[in-house]
Design a protein around this motif. Sequence first.
Motif, mmCIF file in Angstrom:
data_model
loop_
_atom_site.group_PDB
_atom_site.id
_atom_site.type_symbol
_atom_site.label_atom_id
_atom_site.label_comp_id
_atom_site.label_asym_id
_atom_site.label_seq_id
_atom_site.Cartn_x
_atom_site.Cartn_y
_atom_site.Cartn_z
ATOM 1 N N ILE A 173 0.828 -1.210 0.000
ATOM 2 C CA ILE A 173 0.000 0.000 0.000
ATOM 3 C C ILE A 173 0.862 1.259 0.000
ATOM 4 C CG2 ILE A 173 -1.792 1.272 1.257
ATOM 5 C CD1 ILE A 173 -2.640 -1.411 2.488
ATOM 6 N N LEU A 174 1.989 1.210 0.685
ATOM 7 C CA LEU A 174 2.846 2.384 0.802
ATOM 8 C C LEU A 174 3.403 2.837 -0.537
ATOM 9 C CD1 LEU A 174 4.787 1.645 4.116
ATOM 10 C CD2 LEU A 174 2.884 3.235 3.754
ATOM 11 N N VAL A 175 3.440 1.946 -1.517
ATOM 12 C CA VAL A 175 3.866 2.343 -2.858
ATOM 13 C C VAL A 175 2.945 3.440 -3.377
ATOM 14 C CG1 VAL A 175 4.136 1.597 -5.238
ATOM 15 C CG2 VAL A 175 4.852 0.086 -3.377
ATOM 16 N N PHE A 176 1.651 3.253 -3.226
ATOM 17 C CA PHE A 176 0.677 4.241 -3.702
ATOM 18 C C PHE A 176 0.667 5.471 -2.800
ATOM 19 C CE2 PHE A 176 -0.599 0.073 -5.128
ATOM 20 C CZ PHE A 176 -0.900 0.285 -6.470
ATOM 21 N N GLN A 177 0.899 5.252 -1.513
ATOM 22 C CA GLN A 177 0.921 6.377 -0.588
ATOM 23 C C GLN A 177 2.068 7.332 -0.903
ATOM 24 O OE1 GLN A 177 1.673 5.457 3.552
ATOM 25 N NE2 GLN A 177 0.355 7.136 4.227
ATOM 26 N N ALA A 178 3.202 6.789 -1.322
ATOM 27 C CA ALA A 178 4.355 7.629 -1.631
ATOM 28 C C ALA A 178 4.049 8.595 -2.773
ATOM 29 C CB ALA A 178 5.559 6.750 -1.987
ATOM 30 N N PHE A 179 3.390 8.092 -3.817
ATOM 31 C CA PHE A 179 3.054 8.951 -4.954
ATOM 32 C C PHE A 179 1.989 9.978 -4.583
ATOM 33 C CE2 PHE A 179 4.855 5.306 -7.255
ATOM 34 C CZ PHE A 179 5.736 5.985 -8.083
ATOM 35 N N ALA A 180 1.002 9.557 -3.828
ATOM 36 C CA ALA A 180 -0.057 10.483 -3.435
ATOM 37 C C ALA A 180 0.496 11.602 -2.554
ATOM 38 C CB ALA A 180 -1.155 9.727 -2.708
ATOM 39 N N SER A 181 1.363 11.253 -1.607
ATOM 40 C CA SER A 181 1.955 12.258 -0.728
ATOM 41 C C SER A 181 2.781 13.253 -1.520
ATOM 42 C CB SER A 181 2.827 11.570 0.329
ATOM 43 O OG SER A 181 2.060 10.708 1.140
ATOM 44 N N LEU A 182 3.444 12.775 -2.544
ATOM 45 C CA LEU A 182 4.253 13.646 -3.396
ATOM 46 C C LEU A 182 3.377 14.664 -4.123
ATOM 47 C CD1 LEU A 182 6.920 14.338 -4.844
ATOM 48 C CD2 LEU A 182 6.355 12.576 -6.501
ATOM 49 N N ILE A 183 2.277 14.202 -4.668
ATOM 50 C CA ILE A 183 1.373 15.100 -5.405
ATOM 51 C C ILE A 183 0.752 16.119 -4.453
ATOM 52 C CG2 ILE A 183 -0.739 15.211 -6.780
ATOM 53 C CD1 ILE A 183 -0.022 12.408 -7.827
ATOM 54 N N ILE A 184 0.434 15.684 -3.239
ATOM 55 C CA ILE A 184 -0.150 16.592 -2.251
ATOM 56 C C ILE A 184 0.832 17.705 -1.908
ATOM 57 C CG2 ILE A 184 -0.933 16.750 0.143
ATOM 58 C CD1 ILE A 184 -1.968 13.821 -0.256
ATOM 59 N N ASP A 185 2.099 17.349 -1.786
ATOM 60 C CA ASP A 185 3.136 18.347 -1.522
ATOM 61 C C ASP A 185 3.192 19.365 -2.662
ATOM 62 O OD1 ASP A 185 5.879 19.507 -1.822
ATOM 63 O OD2 ASP A 185 6.230 18.397 0.024
#
Length: 495
Positions: free
Chosen positions: A51-63
Amino acid sequence: MTSTKNIKALTANSVKWNIFDRVGTQVLYGVTGIILARILSVEDFALVGAILVFQAFASLIIDSGFMPALLQRKSPTSLDYSSVLWFNILVAIAIYIILYFAAPLIASWYGDDMRLIPMSRVLFLSFIVNATALVPANRFNKQLSLKPVALANTAGLITGAAVGIWCAVAGYGAWALVWQTLTLGSIKSVYLWCAGHWRPMLRISWQSLRSFFAIGGSMLFTSFLNTLFQNIYSFIIGNRSGMIPLGCYTQADKWSKMGIMSLVQVFQSSFMPALSDAQNQSERFSAIARRLNRFTAYVTFPSMIILSAMALPLFHALFGPKWDDAVPLFQLLLIRGIFYLVTTSYNNYIVARGCARLIVKVEIVRDITALVALVATIPLLNLEIPQIPFAGLQIMLAGQIIASIVAWIYTLILSSSISGATPKDFITDAVPSLVSSLMAVVPAVILLDTSLSPWIVFPLQALSSGTLYLILNAISRSAIQREVLTIALSRFSSR
């Protein structure tokens, strides 16, 4: 204009709190991780790792790339901060909605493991929680007031650890890691908002956001590529090799990143203000860059090299034989981390001079090389060689080390021209620390052949090699070691 003396004092104070934060974070995170690694299974960690694979990309876009841009700007306004805050929260909510409905597709990628659907939908709530903390933390970093950030991280880690360990002991399995993550983010955000006096305006200025995009857009694209090639391995390993190899890789990656990303945070948060202050003064900027380059080498080389030698007894003692197959993966990731850290340090010089778009070129070179290595090694991913755990996976990581070396060389050339120094200057600054580290690691390697308990071996390795490193630098009259020790002693004596 801030004087050189004041900037040096502020930077030293920033480094102090960064180190306190990083050391405290690693100790708390490490203790919690050790306990959870002993209670939970390899598969539990693999589930959350997927799951953290997808979380990493989402967190990046949020930043959105705006955090580095806010740090780089000399005097951001309250409207600037407010616009970035509300934009980040809106993006976080939008991404959560998308991934909520995409959860079944995530499960299908990892062998139709339906456990991932509810787990991902809960864990992805951390996007929204973390988005609320970005701007308050950035404001403290900008002001070089890092004490509240350090205390917020500490409070979040302690509370998250308590929740995670309780859930693990109660038999919740992988869910223990989910609730730990959500608790940590929530407590950190609440603390930062309570510690700061700033409150956002109920406005979003699109003009303000556009003004950040020149730097933020380049940083976002660069970070996207970087995140892609940091997380694509979990994505591929879980799909092609299954949960057990993914679990071992997740642990190796997690523990290697603890040290690597801590140093990245120190370099970025502590050095960017000093570099930005001197961005229009070529000679002063060059002098600061070279001093920071020496500091980077002084810290990075011994940390990664000595830790690599300590890997086997460290893993054996802390996690038990269940995780021994992760040791060689951990060592390879540390070697890759050396080049990542040095390259990241160089990137700070480029960003501080307002040339963030050049980092895109750096990332493209690194990622093209990494992609070639990845494509070449994927057919070997499930290769089995007797006595070599996950041999194919080790080959894949070796290919990524080569890609990191290529990126380092290219970044060295670019950043030296931006900073006003030469590639030879940068290499000359780093070589003494590299040589001292390679000599200092000898006692740690020798201790591997002893029959002592791993609980005795790895502390002896750290003590003997660390002491020898300090002695070698003292003998060579290392200026950067004298400066570091002087700052440390002055701060200690002032208490």
